[in-house]
Design a protein around this motif. Sequence first.
Motif, PDB file in Angstrom:
ATOM      1  N   UNK A 116       0.835  -1.207   0.000  1.00  0.00           N
ATOM      2  CA  UNK A 116       0.000   0.000   0.000  1.00  0.00           C
ATOM      3  C   UNK A 116       0.867   1.253   0.000  1.00  0.00           C
ATOM      4  N   UNK A 117       1.826   1.328   0.933  1.00  0.00           N
ATOM      5  CA  UNK A 117       2.669   2.518   1.039  1.00  0.00           C
ATOM      6  C   UNK A 117       3.641   2.639  -0.128  1.00  0.00           C
ATOM      7  N   UNK A 118       4.096   1.534  -0.657  1.00  0.00           N
ATOM      8  CA  UNK A 118       5.042   1.569  -1.777  1.00  0.00           C
ATOM      9  C   UNK A 118       4.381   2.067  -3.052  1.00  0.00           C
ATOM     10  N   UNK A 119       3.138   1.692  -3.274  1.00  0.00           N
ATOM     11  CA  UNK A 119       2.454   2.080  -4.519  1.00  0.00           C
ATOM     12  C   UNK A 119       1.887   3.488  -4.470  1.00  0.00           C
ATOM     13  N   UNK A 120       1.836   4.103  -3.287  1.00  0.00           N
ATOM     14  CA  UNK A 120       1.314   5.467  -3.164  1.00  0.00           C
ATOM     15  C   UNK A 120       2.357   6.521  -3.512  1.00  0.00           C
ATOM     16  N   UNK A 121       3.579   6.125  -3.720  1.00  0.00           N
ATOM     17  CA  UNK A 121       4.671   7.068  -3.999  1.00  0.00           C
ATOM     18  C   UNK A 121       4.819   7.301  -5.493  1.00  0.00           C
ATOM     19  N   UNK A 122       5.297   8.491  -5.837  1.00  0.00           N
ATOM     20  CA  UNK A 122       5.558   8.816  -7.248  1.00  0.00           C
ATOM     21  C   UNK A 122       6.863   8.216  -7.734  1.00  0.00           C
ATOM     22  N   UNK A 123       7.734   7.886  -6.825  1.00  0.00           N
ATOM     23  CA  UNK A 123       9.002   7.275  -7.186  1.00  0.00           C
ATOM     24  C   UNK A 123       9.163   5.960  -6.431  1.00  0.00           C
ATOM     25  N   UNK A 124      10.007   5.118  -6.970  1.00  0.00           N
ATOM     26  CA  UNK A 124      10.236   3.823  -6.336  1.00  0.00           C
ATOM     27  C   UNK A 124      11.053   4.038  -5.066  1.00  0.00           C
ATOM     28  N   UNK A 125      10.481   3.616  -3.942  1.00  0.00           N
ATOM     29  CA  UNK A 125      11.188   3.761  -2.667  1.00  0.00           C
ATOM     30  C   UNK A 125      11.573   2.405  -2.087  1.00  0.00           C
ATOM     31  N   UNK A 126      11.099   1.355  -2.729  1.00  0.00           N
ATOM     32  CA  UNK A 126      11.401   0.023  -2.227  1.00  0.00           C
ATOM     33  C   UNK A 126      11.545  -0.954  -3.383  1.00  0.00           C
ATOM     34  N   UNK A 127      12.428  -1.900  -3.210  1.00  0.00           N
ATOM     35  CA  UNK A 127      12.627  -2.927  -4.216  1.00  0.00           C
ATOM     36  C   UNK A 127      12.304  -4.298  -3.615  1.00  0.00           C
ATOM     37  N   UNK A 128      12.602  -5.344  -4.339  1.00  0.00           N
ATOM     38  CA  UNK A 128      12.303  -6.704  -3.857  1.00  0.00           C
ATOM     39  C   UNK A 128      13.031  -7.015  -2.553  1.00  0.00           C
ATOM     40  N   UNK A 129      14.244  -6.522  -2.419  1.00  0.00           N
ATOM     41  CA  UNK A 129      15.007  -6.753  -1.194  1.00  0.00           C
ATOM     42  C   UNK A 129      14.313  -6.096   0.004  1.00  0.00           C
ATOM     43  N   UNK A 130      13.781  -4.906  -0.201  1.00  0.00           N
ATOM     44  CA  UNK A 130      13.039  -4.220   0.860  1.00  0.00           C
ATOM     45  C   UNK A 130      11.782  -4.990   1.219  1.00  0.00           C
ATOM     46  N   UNK A 131      11.121  -5.521   0.219  1.00  0.00           N
ATOM     47  CA  UNK A 131       9.910  -6.305   0.463  1.00  0.00           C
ATOM     48  C   UNK A 131      10.237  -7.554   1.280  1.00  0.00           C
ATOM     49  N   UNK A 132      11.336  -8.236   0.925  1.00  0.00           N
ATOM     50  CA  UNK A 132      11.750  -9.413   1.691  1.00  0.00           C
ATOM     51  C   UNK A 132      12.032  -9.046   3.144  1.00  0.00           C
ATOM     52  N   UNK A 133      12.689  -7.906   3.346  1.00  0.00           N
ATOM     53  CA  UNK A 133      12.990  -7.453   4.699  1.00  0.00           C
ATOM     54  C   UNK A 133      11.696  -7.212   5.479  1.00  0.00           C
ATOM     55  N   UNK A 134      10.732  -6.573   4.849  1.00  0.00           N
ATOM     56  CA  UNK A 134       9.453  -6.286   5.521  1.00  0.00           C
ATOM     57  C   UNK A 134       8.752  -7.577   5.932  1.00  0.00           C
ATOM     58  N   UNK A 135       8.753  -8.557   5.043  1.00  0.00           N
ATOM     59  CA  UNK A 135       8.097  -9.824   5.345  1.00  0.00           C
ATOM     60  C   UNK A 135       8.833 -10.553   6.468  1.00  0.00           C
ATOM     61  N   UNK A 136      10.157 -10.525   6.443  1.00  0.00           N
ATOM     62  CA  UNK A 136      10.929 -11.190   7.497  1.00  0.00           C
ATOM     63  C   UNK A 136      10.758 -10.509   8.852  1.00  0.00           C
ATOM     64  N   UNK A 137      10.573  -9.194   8.865  1.00  0.00           N
ATOM     65  CA  UNK A 137      10.376  -8.511  10.143  1.00  0.00           C
ATOM     66  C   UNK A 137       9.018  -8.865  10.741  1.00  0.00           C
ATOM     67  N   UNK A 138       8.092  -9.285   9.926  1.00  0.00           N
ATOM     68  CA  UNK A 138       6.775  -9.688  10.432  1.00  0.00           C
ATOM     69  C   UNK A 138       6.908 -10.828  11.431  1.00  0.00           C
ATOM     70  N   UNK A 139       7.902 -11.667  11.237  1.00  0.00           N
ATOM     71  CA  UNK A 139       8.138 -12.787  12.162  1.00  0.00           C
ATOM     72  C   UNK A 139       8.322 -12.282  13.588  1.00  0.00           C
ATOM     73  N   UNK A 140       9.062 -11.199  13.754  1.00  0.00           N
ATOM     74  CA  UNK A 140       9.311 -10.673  15.102  1.00  0.00           C
ATOM     75  C   UNK A 140       8.073 -10.024  15.704  1.00  0.00           C
ATOM     76  N   UNK A 141       7.084  -9.721  14.883  1.00  0.00           N
ATOM     77  CA  UNK A 141       5.849  -9.109  15.379  1.00  0.00           C
ATOM     78  C   UNK A 141       4.737 -10.124  15.617  1.00  0.00           C
ATOM     79  N   UNK A 142       4.967 -11.362  15.213  1.00  0.00           N
ATOM     80  CA  UNK A 142       3.945 -12.394  15.357  1.00  0.00           C
ATOM     81  C   UNK A 142       3.683 -12.695  16.827  1.00  0.00           C
ATOM     82  N   UNK A 143       2.422 -12.976  17.139  1.00  0.00           N
ATOM     83  CA  UNK A 143       2.019 -13.251  18.522  1.00  0.00           C
ATOM     84  C   UNK A 143       2.448 -14.642  18.976  1.00  0.00           C
ATOM     85  N   UNK A 144       2.623 -15.554  18.034  1.00  0.00           N
ATOM     86  CA  UNK A 144       3.003 -16.921  18.375  1.00  0.00           C
ATOM     87  C   UNK A 144       3.653 -17.589  17.172  1.00  0.00           C
TER      88      UNK A 144
END
Length: 151
Positions: free
Chosen positions: A93-121
């Motif tokens: 959502x936030x990546x597509x709202x920008x006029x310029x590319x602010x994130x690439x595939x590597x950034x996306x992988x990082x975001x998904x991996x950080x979700x692990x640390x936010x998981x409740x279980x």
Amino acid sequence: MNEEEFRSSLFDRDLDGLGSEFTYTTRMLVNSFKADGAHLNKWWVMTPINWSCPCCKRAKSEIVRLNKNNFLTRQLHEHHDHMEQIVKSLFEKFSTQRNQVVADKLSEKFAVKTAFSLSAYDNTVICFDCNKADTDAKKIVGANKYFSFSP
């Protein structure tokens, strides 16, 4: 050892750490239910014969039942927190709202991996009935689609 030799080697025993439609316990359950065969999913195969559901505490032999096709249904599911889906959705959502590319595939992988640390279980293998109870309970309380009760 060919496939037939392997199957016959399981005639009167189970495999340590794995379930199978060819092992002794499965064949005995199929016979006792007068089923035409067994329908197992990968989680059933990948869990030991003495596994029990961490939620309802039932053993594998107590979870099985006949399906409408007269096959013994043996289903387990990986219950998981949906934080990865939330983080990925927000990232897109936030990546597509920008006029310029602010994130690439590597950034996306990082975001998904950080979700692990936010998981409740941690992801947890549970029986079909307990997994369905989670779905039913979410409907009853009107929970967000990304919410899951802890096992």
